[in-house]
Design an enzyme around this catalytic site. Sequence first.
Site, mmCIF file in Angstrom:
data_model
loop_
_atom_site.group_PDB
_atom_site.id
_atom_site.type_symbol
_atom_site.label_atom_id
_atom_site.label_comp_id
_atom_site.label_asym_id
_atom_site.label_seq_id
_atom_site.Cartn_x
_atom_site.Cartn_y
_atom_site.Cartn_z
ATOM 1 N N TYR A 47 -119.535 81.255 -38.372
ATOM 2 C CA TYR A 47 -120.612 81.171 -39.371
ATOM 3 C C TYR A 47 -121.986 81.029 -38.699
ATOM 4 O O TYR A 47 -123.018 81.089 -39.366
ATOM 5 C CB TYR A 47 -120.409 79.984 -40.328
ATOM 6 C CG TYR A 47 -119.092 79.969 -41.079
ATOM 7 C CD1 TYR A 47 -118.254 81.088 -41.111
ATOM 8 C CD2 TYR A 47 -118.665 78.839 -41.752
ATOM 9 C CE1 TYR A 47 -117.040 81.061 -41.775
ATOM 10 C CE2 TYR A 47 -117.449 78.812 -42.426
ATOM 11 C CZ TYR A 47 -116.640 79.924 -42.431
ATOM 12 O OH TYR A 47 -115.439 79.889 -43.091
ATOM 13 N N SER A 135 -105.580 78.953 -40.297
ATOM 14 C CA SER A 135 -106.218 79.537 -41.475
ATOM 15 C C SER A 135 -105.744 80.983 -41.567
ATOM 16 O O SER A 135 -105.528 81.632 -40.543
ATOM 17 C CB SER A 135 -107.739 79.457 -41.327
ATOM 18 O OG SER A 135 -108.369 80.016 -42.443
ATOM 19 N N ASN A 136 -105.574 81.439 -42.789
ATOM 20 C CA ASN A 136 -105.134 82.819 -43.026
ATOM 21 C C ASN A 136 -103.776 83.096 -42.402
ATOM 22 O O ASN A 136 -103.533 84.190 -41.874
ATOM 23 C CB ASN A 136 -106.202 83.792 -42.510
ATOM 24 C CG ASN A 136 -107.531 83.601 -43.218
ATOM 25 O OD1 ASN A 136 -107.623 83.786 -44.423
ATOM 26 N ND2 ASN A 136 -108.563 83.181 -42.488
ATOM 27 N N LYS A 226 -118.682 76.664 -51.711
ATOM 28 C CA LYS A 226 -120.018 76.765 -51.093
ATOM 29 C C LYS A 226 -121.058 76.818 -52.211
ATOM 30 O O LYS A 226 -120.853 77.475 -53.241
ATOM 31 C CB LYS A 226 -120.093 78.053 -50.262
ATOM 32 C CG LYS A 226 -121.473 78.349 -49.680
ATOM 33 C CD LYS A 226 -122.232 79.363 -50.504
ATOM 34 C CE LYS A 226 -123.621 79.636 -49.968
ATOM 35 N NZ LYS A 226 -124.380 80.558 -50.868
ATOM 36 N N ASN A 236 -120.275 70.939 -58.693
ATOM 37 C CA ASN A 236 -118.954 71.121 -58.078
ATOM 38 C C ASN A 236 -118.292 69.805 -57.681
ATOM 39 O O ASN A 236 -117.108 69.777 -57.353
ATOM 40 C CB ASN A 236 -119.054 72.074 -56.879
ATOM 41 C CG ASN A 236 -119.550 73.444 -57.304
ATOM 42 O OD1 ASN A 236 -119.484 73.787 -58.477
ATOM 43 N ND2 ASN A 236 -120.059 74.223 -56.361
HETATM 44 N N1 LIG Z 1 -111.026 80.296 -43.405
HETATM 45 C C1 LIG Z 1 -111.566 81.421 -43.837
HETATM 46 O O1 LIG Z 1 -111.235 82.525 -43.387
HETATM 47 C C2 LIG Z 1 -112.619 81.347 -44.893
HETATM 48 C C3 LIG Z 1 -112.974 82.513 -45.593
HETATM 49 C C4 LIG Z 1 -113.927 82.412 -46.620
HETATM 50 C C5 LIG Z 1 -114.490 81.182 -46.907
HETATM 51 N N2 LIG Z 1 -114.166 80.063 -46.195
HETATM 52 C C6 LIG Z 1 -114.785 78.732 -46.492
HETATM 53 O O2 LIG Z 1 -114.716 78.506 -47.901
HETATM 54 C C7 LIG Z 1 -116.032 78.279 -48.399
HETATM 55 C C8 LIG Z 1 -116.164 78.725 -49.835
HETATM 56 O O3 LIG Z 1 -115.868 80.099 -49.998
HETATM 57 P P1 LIG Z 1 -116.973 81.217 -50.278
HETATM 58 O O4 LIG Z 1 -118.244 80.808 -49.629
HETATM 59 O O5 LIG Z 1 -116.349 82.497 -49.915
HETATM 60 O O6 LIG Z 1 -117.166 81.300 -51.852
HETATM 61 P P2 LIG Z 1 -117.023 80.355 -53.145
HETATM 62 O O7 LIG Z 1 -117.214 78.924 -52.798
HETATM 63 O O8 LIG Z 1 -115.801 80.749 -53.891
HETATM 64 O O9 LIG Z 1 -118.259 80.865 -54.010
HETATM 65 C C9 LIG Z 1 -119.583 80.691 -53.587
HETATM 66 C C10 LIG Z 1 -120.483 81.367 -54.618
HETATM 67 O O10 LIG Z 1 -120.383 80.664 -55.862
HETATM 68 C C11 LIG Z 1 -121.688 80.249 -56.274
HETATM 69 N N3 LIG Z 1 -121.564 78.936 -56.922
HETATM 70 C C12 LIG Z 1 -121.152 77.797 -56.331
HETATM 71 N N4 LIG Z 1 -121.100 76.789 -57.238
HETATM 72 C C13 LIG Z 1 -121.523 77.320 -58.418
HETATM 73 C C14 LIG Z 1 -121.705 76.775 -59.713
HETATM 74 N N5 LIG Z 1 -121.408 75.509 -59.976
HETATM 75 N N6 LIG Z 1 -122.155 77.608 -60.697
HETATM 76 C C15 LIG Z 1 -122.443 78.918 -60.439
HETATM 77 N N7 LIG Z 1 -122.264 79.487 -59.219
HETATM 78 C C16 LIG Z 1 -121.809 78.690 -58.209
HETATM 79 C C17 LIG Z 1 -122.500 80.171 -55.014
HETATM 80 O O11 LIG Z 1 -123.862 80.366 -55.347
HETATM 81 P P3 LIG Z 1 -125.059 79.550 -54.624
HETATM 82 O O12 LIG Z 1 -124.805 79.667 -53.148
HETATM 83 O O13 LIG Z 1 -126.265 80.231 -55.117
HETATM 84 O O14 LIG Z 1 -124.972 78.119 -55.089
HETATM 85 C C18 LIG Z 1 -121.935 81.335 -54.202
HETATM 86 O O15 LIG Z 1 -122.506 82.558 -54.621
HETATM 87 C C19 LIG Z 1 -116.910 79.036 -47.391
HETATM 88 O O16 LIG Z 1 -118.259 78.673 -47.492
HETATM 89 C C20 LIG Z 1 -116.241 78.657 -46.097
HETATM 90 O O17 LIG Z 1 -116.616 77.350 -45.702
HETATM 91 C C21 LIG Z 1 -113.217 80.127 -45.220
#
Ligand SMILES: NC(=O)c1ccc[n+]([C@@H]2O[C@H](COP(=O)([O-])OP(=O)(O)OC[C@H]3O[C@@H](n4cnc5c(N)ncnc54)[C@H](OP(=O)(O)O)[C@@H]3O)[C@@H](O)[C@H]2O)c1
Length: 276
Positions: A47, A135-136, A226, A236
């Site tokens: 990241y 992970s994965n 996130k 959240n």
């Molecule tokens: N291990 C892996 O391979 C892997 C892969 C993917 C992700 N991850 C981890 O998982 C975390 C979360 O996954 P992600 O970042 O893919 O996506 P996510 O958390 O599913 O979604 C993030 C999106 O949702 C929006 N959001 C968050 N809270 C909200 C709310 N209460 N109301 C409306 N919109 C909201 C955010 O907007 P704003 O930013 O504008 O608030 C952003 O656009 C990552 O940041 C990372 O740390 C790990």
Amino acid sequence: MTAIPLHNGSIPLIGFGTWRLRGDECRQAVETALECGYRHIDTAAAYENQPAVGAALRAGIVPRSDLFLTTKVGPDRLRHDDVLKAAEDALRELGTDYLDLFLIHWPNADVSMAATFAAMARLIDEGAIRNCGVSNFTAGRLAEAAALGVAPISVNQVEYHPHLNQKGLHRACREMGVALTSYSPFAKGRIPLDVRLAEVGARYGRSPHQVALRWLFQRGIPAIPKAAGIGHIRENLGVADWALSEDDFAVIDNLGHWDRLLPWEGSGPCDQADNG
Ligand SMILES: NC(=O)c1ccc[n+]([C@@H]2O[C@H](COP(=O)([O-])OP(=O)(O)OC[C@H]3O[C@@H](n4cnc5c(N)ncnc54)[C@H](OP(=O)(O)O)[C@@H]3O)[C@@H](O)[C@H]2O)c1
């Protein structure tokens, strides 16, 4: 219960994801999350934000001992000495002397898992990391890794949300004593568009996001949403003080949708097999 026990300590059910947050925006968001009450932060070398997360930790909002800090080593650094070096880099960038959890970000079939886990075991012995994990990883690959018996595997962090309810993998993880953690709990914005979550949420005065997180909470799955701004960050956190009824839990648990955002080995039309 607001945390799941691991081999060493426990992982809070709500964490803060940082993918795509960089630099000052990342530092600010993590500081806001800590001020709002998050005690579990998820980052990764990939990241490119470990220094920014470290800067937020150094603001002194929360004592290090109250925090659960996860980072990940990429698939290109899974050879024994590379893992040791990746941990050293992470500790330096994050400005801490231990990690609560160090994950293999993605598997790499070209590197011996025994060598990777031998490095993880050494890091645990030295106190540089408290838990290691993956992970994965599919259930099959996880079983292979666990069978090595080189280091205790605490966590498998995978994509998991109401449109990708990997019940079979969750069950397999539990049977192996591994805590499954959900990443992308909102499927990057697709989940809230599902009217069924909105309908359930309306009965409790909760948003679709909170419904998705509460469903994971009741499933006993830590989630790491996130969010960039204080509104989403606060919203959240609103999962612990209410509950989905059995019927409403079942609605979300049985949406019957299978939509994987990040493809992994074996994913495809038959990916859903053994998910009962
Ligand atoms: N291990 C892996 O391979 C892997 C892969 C993917 C992700 N991850 C981890 O998982 C975390 C979360 O996954 P992600 O970042 O893919 O996506 P996510 O958390 O599913 O979604 C993030 C999106 O949702 C929006 N959001 C968050 N809270 C909200 C709310 N209460 N109301 C409306 N919109 C909201 C955010 O907007 P704003 O930013 O504008 O608030 C952003 O656009 C990552 O940041 C990372 O740390 C790990």
